[in-house]
Scaffold this active site. Structure first.
Site, PDB file in Angstrom:
ATOM      1  N   TRP A 130       0.850  -1.192   0.000  1.00 51.49           N
ATOM      2  CA  TRP A 130       0.000   0.000   0.000  1.00 51.49           C
ATOM      3  C   TRP A 130       0.881   1.235   0.000  1.00 51.49           C
ATOM      4  O   TRP A 130       1.845   1.325   0.765  1.00 51.49           O
ATOM      5  CB  TRP A 130      -0.898  -0.031   1.231  1.00 51.49           C
ATOM      6  CG  TRP A 130      -1.809   1.131   1.404  1.00 51.49           C
ATOM      7  CD1 TRP A 130      -2.593   1.722   0.465  1.00 51.49           C
ATOM      8  CD2 TRP A 130      -2.047   1.855   2.616  1.00 51.49           C
ATOM      9  NE1 TRP A 130      -3.303   2.766   1.013  1.00 51.49           N
ATOM     10  CE2 TRP A 130      -2.986   2.863   2.332  1.00 51.49           C
ATOM     11  CE3 TRP A 130      -1.557   1.734   3.927  1.00 51.49           C
ATOM     12  CZ2 TRP A 130      -3.452   3.751   3.303  1.00 51.49           C
ATOM     13  CZ3 TRP A 130      -2.016   2.611   4.886  1.00 51.49           C
ATOM     14  CH2 TRP A 130      -2.952   3.616   4.578  1.00 51.49           C
ATOM     15  N   ASP A 211      -0.984  -5.810   9.118  1.00 57.42           N
ATOM     16  CA  ASP A 211      -1.987  -4.850   8.685  1.00 57.42           C
ATOM     17  C   ASP A 211      -3.206  -5.662   8.252  1.00 57.42           C
ATOM     18  O   ASP A 211      -3.155  -6.403   7.267  1.00 57.42           O
ATOM     19  CB  ASP A 211      -1.447  -4.001   7.525  1.00 57.42           C
ATOM     20  CG  ASP A 211      -2.366  -2.841   7.183  1.00 57.42           C
ATOM     21  OD1 ASP A 211      -3.507  -2.806   7.697  1.00 57.42           O
ATOM     22  OD2 ASP A 211      -1.957  -1.973   6.385  1.00 57.42           O
ATOM     23  N   LYS A 246     -13.670  -0.853   5.630  1.00 60.41           N
ATOM     24  CA  LYS A 246     -14.238  -1.639   4.541  1.00 60.41           C
ATOM     25  C   LYS A 246     -15.336  -2.576   5.014  1.00 60.41           C
ATOM     26  O   LYS A 246     -16.454  -2.553   4.505  1.00 60.41           O
ATOM     27  CB  LYS A 246     -13.135  -2.446   3.833  1.00 60.41           C
ATOM     28  CG  LYS A 246     -12.373  -1.672   2.778  1.00 60.41           C
ATOM     29  CD  LYS A 246     -11.444  -0.633   3.376  1.00 60.41           C
ATOM     30  CE  LYS A 246     -10.642   0.100   2.296  1.00 60.41           C
ATOM     31  NZ  LYS A 246      -9.709   1.081   2.885  1.00 60.41           N
TER      32      LYS A 246
END
Length: 396
Positions: A130, A211, A246
């Protein structure tokens, strides 16, 4: 003094979103920023979130500050989601959780802890990763090194390269791992490969920092935690940055958590005290609403069951779009094999499109995606699939 300040470059993802908003062509498509879209092109509020909010509005009696670490109800809900409701770890006293402003905040708090308390100077991240990982860790004073991850030839995991690179890491360094739905590639380790990764972490005495931002978007809420649960079973110390942007659709509420698994209860207590010290100097204490929504849903069995159904529906939509995209490219006569996209997990796919092709898609067809060729599959729409596939066929 401000006149001496130069203009910073736009964020590669959020800056792209701003450019998309300014785009005037009606056919525009945004495959850049990582948000889920429904069939109508909207980012919906989950029904369970709305129900939780109704309950909170009716029961809320104060707007007083939360404690520095957040509420116990939220921390307990986070831990059960991560490790399983019956996990022995929950009663061990070895786990501590602090609420954070999104997964980004959790990563930064953890990074500050690595530097200030552990004296760690280096963290390893996947290549690619990311885009914001590099900035978060560098801002905390960490040197960022990369380990091989994505095999451009097979469109899969370069497990041999990953293990070789991590085997060269020095004892006491940290390793950033993606729990599932790897961003940006959509390629995840199998459980057997997770076992291989854990063995290298143990052999090199490395600190894993996971993560975990997409739990439920790959195979299922519990299934997606298999790698994490193997990790905490076999490693004495683990950091986990989790996000509910999300899987709860709480993007603008910035709901995240940093969870530490320590070797002993006393160590966990000490870790919590130092995390609170860092938080106090950065943002003092966390916001309430989003975390209260998550805790309300996850502490009510009926709401939890309904939330699992909503996550499954989002997961199913993304998988359907992956298959439609692969079929659509084939229907447009694209000879290149894109079948790997149907096999990848989560919202993102590493398409293999070049920067030049990405720029052509934006300039000629109003289709926006990150320069690396990362596609947010969840931003696609069945009604616009033919247009999208025709445009990609043209630039290929």
């Amino acid at each position: 003094m401000f006149e001496r300040v130069s203009v910073a470059p736009a964020d590669p993802i959020l800056g792209l979103n701003e450019a998309f908003k300014a785009e005037t062509r009606a056919e525009k498509i945004n495959l850049g920023v990582g948000v889920f879209k429904d069939a109508g092109g909207n980012t919906p509020i989950l029904d369970t979130v709305k129900e939780a909010e109704r309950r909170l509005v009716n029961s809320e009696t104060t707007k007083g500050y939360l404690s520095i670490e957040g509420t116990a109800a939220y921390a307990g809900a986070v831990q059960k989601l991560l490790f399983g409701a019956q996990a022995p770890l929950l009663d061990s006293g070895r786990v501590t959780t602090v609420q954070a402003p999104g997964g980004t905040g959790a990563l930064r708090i953890g990074a500050e802890f690595l530097v200030r308390q552990l004296g760690i100077k280096t963290i390893w991240v996947s290549d690619p990763t990311w885009a914001n990982h590099n900035g978060i860790f560098a801002a905390a004073g960490l040197t960022v090194k990369t380990y091989r991850y994505f095999d451009a030839d097979t469109r899969g995991l370069d497990i041999d390269g990953m293990l070789a690179d991590l085997s060269s890491a020095q004892a006491g360094e940290a390793v950033l791992l993606h729990g599932c739905c790897h961003n940006p590639t959509g390629v995840d380790p199998t459980i057997a490969q997770w076992g291989q990764i854990v063995k290298v972490l143990q052999a090199q005495d490395l600190l894993p920092f996971m993560d975990f931002a997409y739990q439920g978007f790959a195979a299922g809420v519990d299934e997606d935690a298999a790698g994490l649960r193997l990790l905490v079973e076999q490693m004495p110390e683990v950091f986990i940055a989790s996000s509910f942007s999300k899987n709860f659709g709480l993007y603008n509420e910035r709901v995240g958590a940093l969870t530490a698994v320590a070797k002993t209860p006393d160590a966990a207590t000490a870790v919590l005290s130092q995390l609170k010290s860092i938080i106090r100097a950065v943002y003092s204490n966390p916001p309430c609403h989003g975390a209260a929504v998550v805790a309300t849903i996850l502490t009510d069995p009926e709401l939890t069951a309904r939330w699992h159904e909503e996550v499954a529906a989002m997961r199913s939509r993304i998988l359907t779009l992956r298959h439609e995209f692969v079929a659509g490219l084939k229907a447009q006569g694209v000879q290149q094999d894109f079948s790997f996209i149907a096999e990848q997990k989560g919202m993102f796919s590493f398409s293999g499109l070049s920067k030049t092709q990405v720029e052509r898609l934006r300039d000629e067809y109003a289709i926006y995606m990150v320069g690396s060729g990362r596609i947010n599959v969840a931003g696609m729409n069945t009604d616009r699939m033919t247009y999208l596939c025709k445009a990609i066929a043209a630039v290929l």
